[in-house]
Design a protein around this motif. Structure first.
Motif, PDB file in Angstrom:
ATOM      1  N   ARG A  90      82.190  69.668 -55.266  1.00  0.00           N
ATOM      2  CA  ARG A  90      83.307  68.774 -55.573  1.00  0.00           C
ATOM      3  C   ARG A  90      84.443  69.490 -56.285  1.00  0.00           C
ATOM      4  O   ARG A  90      85.632  69.230 -56.019  1.00  0.00           O
ATOM      5  CB  ARG A  90      82.816  67.616 -56.429  1.00  0.00           C
ATOM      6  CG  ARG A  90      83.931  66.705 -56.936  1.00  0.00           C
ATOM      7  CD  ARG A  90      83.386  65.484 -57.637  1.00  0.00           C
ATOM      8  NE  ARG A  90      82.677  64.620 -56.699  1.00  0.00           N
ATOM      9  CZ  ARG A  90      82.096  63.464 -57.048  1.00  0.00           C
ATOM     10  NH1 ARG A  90      82.123  63.064 -58.304  1.00  0.00           N
ATOM     11  NH2 ARG A  90      81.484  62.736 -56.148  1.00  0.00           N
ATOM     12  N   TYR A  91      84.107  70.386 -57.205  1.00  0.00           N
ATOM     13  CA  TYR A  91      85.129  71.007 -58.045  1.00  0.00           C
ATOM     14  C   TYR A  91      85.453  72.442 -57.654  1.00  0.00           C
ATOM     15  O   TYR A  91      86.126  73.154 -58.392  1.00  0.00           O
ATOM     16  CB  TYR A  91      84.697  70.924 -59.508  1.00  0.00           C
ATOM     17  CG  TYR A  91      84.516  69.500 -59.975  1.00  0.00           C
ATOM     18  CD1 TYR A  91      85.601  68.626 -60.010  1.00  0.00           C
ATOM     19  CD2 TYR A  91      83.263  69.013 -60.341  1.00  0.00           C
ATOM     20  CE1 TYR A  91      85.443  67.298 -60.404  1.00  0.00           C
ATOM     21  CE2 TYR A  91      83.095  67.688 -60.735  1.00  0.00           C
ATOM     22  CZ  TYR A  91      84.185  66.840 -60.761  1.00  0.00           C
ATOM     23  OH  TYR A  91      84.030  65.522 -61.144  1.00  0.00           O
ATOM     24  N   ALA A  92      85.013  72.850 -56.472  1.00  0.00           N
ATOM     25  CA  ALA A  92      85.296  74.207 -56.006  1.00  0.00           C
ATOM     26  C   ALA A  92      86.792  74.451 -55.868  1.00  0.00           C
ATOM     27  O   ALA A  92      87.287  75.555 -56.155  1.00  0.00           O
ATOM     28  CB  ALA A  92      84.590  74.469 -54.667  1.00  0.00           C
ATOM     29  N   ASP A  93      87.526  73.434 -55.436  1.00  0.00           N
ATOM     30  CA  ASP A  93      88.982  73.585 -55.285  1.00  0.00           C
ATOM     31  C   ASP A  93      89.669  73.875 -56.609  1.00  0.00           C
ATOM     32  O   ASP A  93      90.775  74.426 -56.631  1.00  0.00           O
ATOM     33  CB  ASP A  93      89.588  72.322 -54.667  1.00  0.00           C
ATOM     34  CG  ASP A  93      89.409  72.268 -53.154  1.00  0.00           C
ATOM     35  OD1 ASP A  93      89.295  73.339 -52.533  1.00  0.00           O
ATOM     36  OD2 ASP A  93      89.367  71.153 -52.604  1.00  0.00           O
ATOM     37  N   TYR A  94      89.031  73.512 -57.706  1.00  0.00           N
ATOM     38  CA  TYR A  94      89.599  73.758 -59.032  1.00  0.00           C
ATOM     39  C   TYR A  94      89.097  75.076 -59.632  1.00  0.00           C
ATOM     40  O   TYR A  94      89.450  75.415 -60.756  1.00  0.00           O
ATOM     41  CB  TYR A  94      89.252  72.611 -59.978  1.00  0.00           C
ATOM     42  CG  TYR A  94      89.784  71.275 -59.517  1.00  0.00           C
ATOM     43  CD1 TYR A  94      91.102  70.895 -59.777  1.00  0.00           C
ATOM     44  CD2 TYR A  94      88.979  70.392 -58.808  1.00  0.00           C
ATOM     45  CE1 TYR A  94      91.603  69.667 -59.342  1.00  0.00           C
ATOM     46  CE2 TYR A  94      89.466  69.172 -58.362  1.00  0.00           C
ATOM     47  CZ  TYR A  94      90.778  68.811 -58.631  1.00  0.00           C
ATOM     48  OH  TYR A  94      91.260  67.599 -58.184  1.00  0.00           O
ATOM     49  N   GLY A  95      88.273  75.774 -58.891  1.00  0.00           N
ATOM     50  CA  GLY A  95      87.784  77.076 -59.342  1.00  0.00           C
ATOM     51  C   GLY A  95      86.498  77.043 -60.136  1.00  0.00           C
ATOM     52  O   GLY A  95      86.105  78.061 -60.722  1.00  0.00           O
ATOM     53  N   PHE A  96      85.795  75.908 -60.158  1.00  0.00           N
ATOM     54  CA  PHE A  96      84.548  75.816 -60.922  1.00  0.00           C
ATOM     55  C   PHE A  96      83.404  76.532 -60.201  1.00  0.00           C
ATOM     56  O   PHE A  96      83.336  76.556 -58.965  1.00  0.00           O
ATOM     57  CB  PHE A  96      84.151  74.360 -61.148  1.00  0.00           C
ATOM     58  CG  PHE A  96      84.864  73.710 -62.284  1.00  0.00           C
ATOM     59  CD1 PHE A  96      84.271  73.605 -63.534  1.00  0.00           C
ATOM     60  CD2 PHE A  96      86.156  73.213 -62.118  1.00  0.00           C
ATOM     61  CE1 PHE A  96      84.931  72.996 -64.593  1.00  0.00           C
ATOM     62  CE2 PHE A  96      86.832  72.606 -63.173  1.00  0.00           C
ATOM     63  CZ  PHE A  96      86.218  72.497 -64.410  1.00  0.00           C
TER      64      PHE A  96
END
Length: 358
Positions: A90-96
């Motif tokens: 879910r948060y890959a786009d935010y770099g997590f």
């Protein structure tokens, strides 16, 4: 109406994610309550004065874009393995990304066989949720990296390291190819059933004997029992299973559409039951386009096979039983006559269709 919950703690007294006893009373502090959360970024609260209560470093991890467990008690709930993988998607786009030490604990949960205590429905629910994210490939990759994919879906995990012919698969590895197909499916459609089919389409390659590598003759039909197996194991919806089986069996037919004779195309149409399920046929074509483009250097290549088959199908849709009923034909005679008319249409379509230069 506002709802309030008392701070509570949990004590593991059984197996799986339901094997907990909860304790809620005024003597349980907020810090104790936050300690039972899975990740530090989920273990923060806001006080009456607006100040952030952050006893476990959630703000620091939020700034560093790290998904980190709160405490060693993380290992008590095996569902957290799938939840963390889903959060990573879910948060890959935010770099997590997942902290290495948290990945180690996830691997420990796997090694302790705790995943076996999760219900099939709960596992698939997390899978299904991940398939609606922008990066379900990250979900699969995290599960593989901690060893969970091998336990949950061994026939998919097995694809890594199995080679394909370099001419058609510059990426070589069947596992990497499957991930690339999933990525293309995300670009082409938001339907989780199509994305699930992407994961299933090449499962048969895991059964190819090593001395036959990198060729995988017959992997389409070989994969069908494996698709049925994972669908039964995880209690996958029938609509997902039906599409996955279609794509598994006929993806090479679709890729070679221009080489197929009209009889073979009609036979495929009938097998796919395109006449009663036209929407499923559209999903089938999208999944196959994802398979074709899910290869290094193929990502933006056109896929005219889909247009060719779709136009042929639409032309055949005009065939009606009424003229043959009016002629006095019955039962199989009507079906045979309609098939002959469809065959004639497909033969003309093959002659008239201009194959784009790729």
């Amino acid at each position: 109406m506002d709802e309030y919950a008392l701070a509570r703690t949990e004590k593991k007294q059984g197996h799986g994610y339901q094997g907990f006893v909860c304790h809620a009373s005024p003597d349980v502090s907020l810090v104790d309550d936050l300690k039972r959360r899975d990740l530090t970024v989920n273990a923060m609260a806001k006080g009456p004065d607006g100040k952030i209560i952050d006893p476990y470093g959630g703000q620091k991890d939020l700034q560093a874009k790290v998904l980190r467990h709160v405490s060693p008690a993380f290992v008590e709930d095996p569902l957290r393995v799938l939840r963390v993988a889903r959060f990573a998607a879910r948060y890959a786009d935010y770099g997590f990304s997942v902290a290495p030490e948290t990945m180690n604990l996830m691997a420990d949960i796997v090694e302790q066989n705790e995943l076996e205590n999760l219900s099939s429905e709960r596992i698939f629910k997390e899978f299904d949720r991940s398939l609606t994210e922008n990066h379900p490939d990250i979900f699969v990759q995290v599960l593989k990296d901690c060893g969970a994919l091998e336990r949950i879906w061994p026939s998919l995990d097995k694809l890594w390291g199995i080679p394909n012919p370099a001419k058609w698969h510059p990426e070589i590895c069947s596992g990497i190819h499957t991930i690339m197909v999933l990525q293309r499916a995300v670009v082409l459609s938001d339907k989780p059933s199509i994305r699930f089919a992407a994961l299933c389409h090449d499962l048969g390659k895991g059964l190819t004997e090593e001395n036959h590598w990198p060729s995988h003759h017959g992997h389409e039909s070989a994969g069908l029992p494996l698709v049925k197996e994972i669908c039964k194991k995880l209690k996958v919806p029938k609509s997902y299973e039906h599409l996955a089986l279609q794509v598994c069996q006929y993806h090479l037919h679709c890729h070679k559409a221009f080489e197929l004779n009209p009889k073979t195309i009609l036979k495929m149409f009938n097998s796919l039951d395109v006449w009663r399920k036209p929407e499923m046929f559209s999903d089938f074509l999208i999944a196959n386009k994802a398979d074709f483009q899910g290869r290094t250097g193929f990502e933006e290549r056109p896929y005219p096979q889909a247009d060719y088959l779709l136009e042929g199908f639409h032309a055949c849709q005009q065939v009606s039983a009424k003229p043959y009923v009016d002629q006095g034909l019955k039962g199989k005679e009507i079906k045979d006559a309609m098939n002959e008319e469809k065959l004639a249409i497909l033969t003309g379509h093959k002659t008239k269709f201009t194959v784009p230069t790729i």
